[in-house]
Structure formats: C-alpha cells, structure tokens
Design a protein around this motif. Sequence first.
Motif, PDB file in Angstrom:
ATOM      1  N   GLY A   6       0.807  -1.218   0.000  1.00  0.00           N
ATOM      2  CA  GLY A   6       0.000   0.000   0.000  1.00  0.00           C
ATOM      3  C   GLY A   6       0.837   1.263   0.000  1.00  0.00           C
ATOM      4  N   PHE A   7       2.160   1.109   0.247  1.00  0.00           N
ATOM      5  CA  PHE A   7       3.036   2.282   0.291  1.00  0.00           C
ATOM      6  C   PHE A   7       3.917   2.397  -0.957  1.00  0.00           C
ATOM      7  CE2 PHE A   7       1.985   1.385   4.676  1.00  0.00           C
ATOM      8  CZ  PHE A   7       1.751   2.636   5.202  1.00  0.00           C
ATOM      9  N   ILE A   8       3.687   1.510  -1.911  1.00  0.00           N
ATOM     10  CA  ILE A   8       4.473   1.553  -3.150  1.00  0.00           C
ATOM     11  C   ILE A   8       3.997   2.711  -4.021  1.00  0.00           C
ATOM     12  CG2 ILE A   8       5.052   0.336  -5.278  1.00  0.00           C
ATOM     13  CD1 ILE A   8       4.761  -2.280  -3.738  1.00  0.00           C
ATOM     14  N   ILE A   9       4.950   3.509  -4.479  1.00  0.00           N
ATOM     15  CA  ILE A   9       4.626   4.633  -5.362  1.00  0.00           C
ATOM     16  C   ILE A   9       4.706   4.162  -6.809  1.00  0.00           C
ATOM     17  CG2 ILE A   9       5.275   6.944  -6.113  1.00  0.00           C
ATOM     18  CD1 ILE A   9       6.419   7.452  -3.376  1.00  0.00           C
ATOM     19  N   ASN A  10       3.574   4.179  -7.481  1.00  0.00           N
ATOM     20  CA  ASN A  10       3.531   3.805  -8.897  1.00  0.00           C
ATOM     21  C   ASN A  10       2.923   4.950  -9.700  1.00  0.00           C
ATOM     22  OD1 ASN A  10       0.743   3.627  -8.340  1.00  0.00           O
ATOM     23  ND2 ASN A  10       0.912   1.433  -7.876  1.00  0.00           N
ATOM     24  N   SER A  11       2.750   4.712 -10.976  1.00  0.00           N
ATOM     25  CA  SER A  11       2.233   5.771 -11.855  1.00  0.00           C
ATOM     26  C   SER A  11       0.817   6.193 -11.459  1.00  0.00           C
ATOM     27  CB  SER A  11       2.249   5.292 -13.311  1.00  0.00           C
ATOM     28  OG  SER A  11       1.467   4.111 -13.460  1.00  0.00           O
ATOM     29  N   SER A  13      -0.474   6.133  -8.371  1.00  0.00           N
ATOM     30  CA  SER A  13      -0.378   6.959  -7.154  1.00  0.00           C
ATOM     31  C   SER A  13       0.089   8.367  -7.490  1.00  0.00           C
ATOM     32  CB  SER A  13       0.588   6.310  -6.158  1.00  0.00           C
ATOM     33  OG  SER A  13       0.142   5.022  -5.781  1.00  0.00           O
ATOM     34  N   ILE A  14       1.061   8.466  -8.387  1.00  0.00           N
ATOM     35  CA  ILE A  14       1.559   9.787  -8.786  1.00  0.00           C
ATOM     36  C   ILE A  14       0.450  10.598  -9.451  1.00  0.00           C
ATOM     37  CG2 ILE A  14       3.160  10.993 -10.315  1.00  0.00           C
ATOM     38  CD1 ILE A  14       5.136   8.699  -9.860  1.00  0.00           C
ATOM     39  N   GLY A  15      -0.342   9.919 -10.294  1.00  0.00           N
ATOM     40  CA  GLY A  15      -1.451  10.598 -10.969  1.00  0.00           C
ATOM     41  C   GLY A  15      -2.486  11.119  -9.980  1.00  0.00           C
ATOM     42  N   ILE A  16      -2.796  10.313  -8.949  1.00  0.00           N
ATOM     43  CA  ILE A  16      -3.781  10.734  -7.937  1.00  0.00           C
ATOM     44  C   ILE A  16      -3.239  11.911  -7.125  1.00  0.00           C
ATOM     45  CG2 ILE A  16      -4.988  10.019  -5.849  1.00  0.00           C
ATOM     46  CD1 ILE A  16      -5.211   7.229  -7.055  1.00  0.00           C
ATOM     47  N   MET A  17      -1.950  11.854  -6.760  1.00  0.00           N
ATOM     48  CA  MET A  17      -1.357  12.954  -6.000  1.00  0.00           C
ATOM     49  C   MET A  17      -1.312  14.237  -6.835  1.00  0.00           C
ATOM     50  SD  MET A  17       1.650  11.251  -3.653  1.00  0.00           S
ATOM     51  CE  MET A  17       2.430  10.274  -4.961  1.00  0.00           C
TER      52      MET A  17
END
Length: 223
Positions: A6-11, A13-17
């Motif tokens: 759940g803490f892995i940064i993927n594409s 997650s970056i898009g949501i941030m």
Amino acid sequence: MDISSGFIINSESIGIMFSMCMGLLAGGIIAAGYVLSCNGTKYSKNFAITVLLLPVIMAIIIPFIATDLKKTLSLAGVFALVRFRSIPGDSKDILYTFFAAAAGLVIGLGSYLIGFVLVVFVSFFCVLLSRVWNVSDKQVLKITIPEDMNYKDVFTDIFDTYLVKYGVKNVKTSNMGSLFTISYWIVPKAGCDTKTFIDELRTRNGNLSIVLKNPDDQLVPVL
C-alpha cells in the motif's frame, strides 16, 4: 495481505497525488472567488475552507470509484448522509458547494483543462455579477411592541441613525391581540454596530422580542 504494497509509489499513485494538487489549486481559486463575490459583506470562513478542500477530496475519491459500480453506489450512499439544516447562508452557498464538488469530480477524472476552464469561468462571472448587480444588503427586522404603542414613529430616530433605508413589510398581532409584531426591511449603514442598534430598540420596545435576519436564509448543505 502485504501491507507494504500500500506504500508503493507507482504511476497511478503519482497521478492521484497530481490530481490532489490540482484540486487544491482549483479549490483555492473557488474560495478566493467566493470571498471576492461577497463584495465586502460578511462571509463564513468555515464555508470558504469547505470549498477550498472539497475539490481535493473529490479528486482523490473519484479515481478509486470511477470504474467500480459498487463503489460508486457506496459514494452515493455517503452523499445521502449530507444533512440540510437552517444556518445563516443563502443560495450562493449552495451554488458554491456543488461548484466545488463538480470541479473536483472533473479534475479527479483527469480532465484538468476542462476542470480549470470551469473553475475560472464560473468564478469570474460570480465575482463580476456580484459587482455589477450591486444588490443592496437588505435584512428583515421583527420587533414586538405592546398594543398601546404607536409603531409608526416610535423607532424613526433610531432607524435614521443606523439605517440607510427601511420600510414596513407587515404587521400582525399576537398574544390575544395584546402585542404587535412589526416586520421591517432594512438596509444598515456601513459599519453599523448591530448590538448597539438592537440595544437601543430594546430600550424603546420594553425589552420585548427583536429578531434580525437575512431575508433569504435557506437550507444550506452541511457535510
């Protein structure tokens, strides 16, 4: 279940941030437009914070439910819990609530250009219309007096001191005809001290009931 996943940064997650940041920017523009559209009159700081952060929340939620019907229905159930109650406010607050939610929805779906065109366009016209349409800040004043008091002239000197304009809306009796309730529409002078104004009215009407409110108090959504 691997919690660390759940803490892995993927594409995604970056898009949501990124959407979250865009939602915050959009909320800032909407909140600034709300404050400017009040045109010097009182506004709710809590409501300004609400429209500032609402697009951020929507921008985060939408990517998680956009492709899942069950989650979409769950969100609809959450919005069904939104309570409507009578608080000081008007129809403009309702407009800004749905405006902020719509902006967050569009941004959450990744349509950043359309989202910001919506934000700038609506905010600009809300501010413009509030300045061009220069609607007087009318309020409703209800004063209860004894039946033997002549209401026509009894408050004239006080009204002339604190008000720009005023007029009688209606008169009705209460308490088996022993009391009169007079409703006035009033436009207070700039910098009018409401407490002092009401205190002077109370000394004149024998400390009976006095109510001062906005004429278009309405149901405002409270999350």
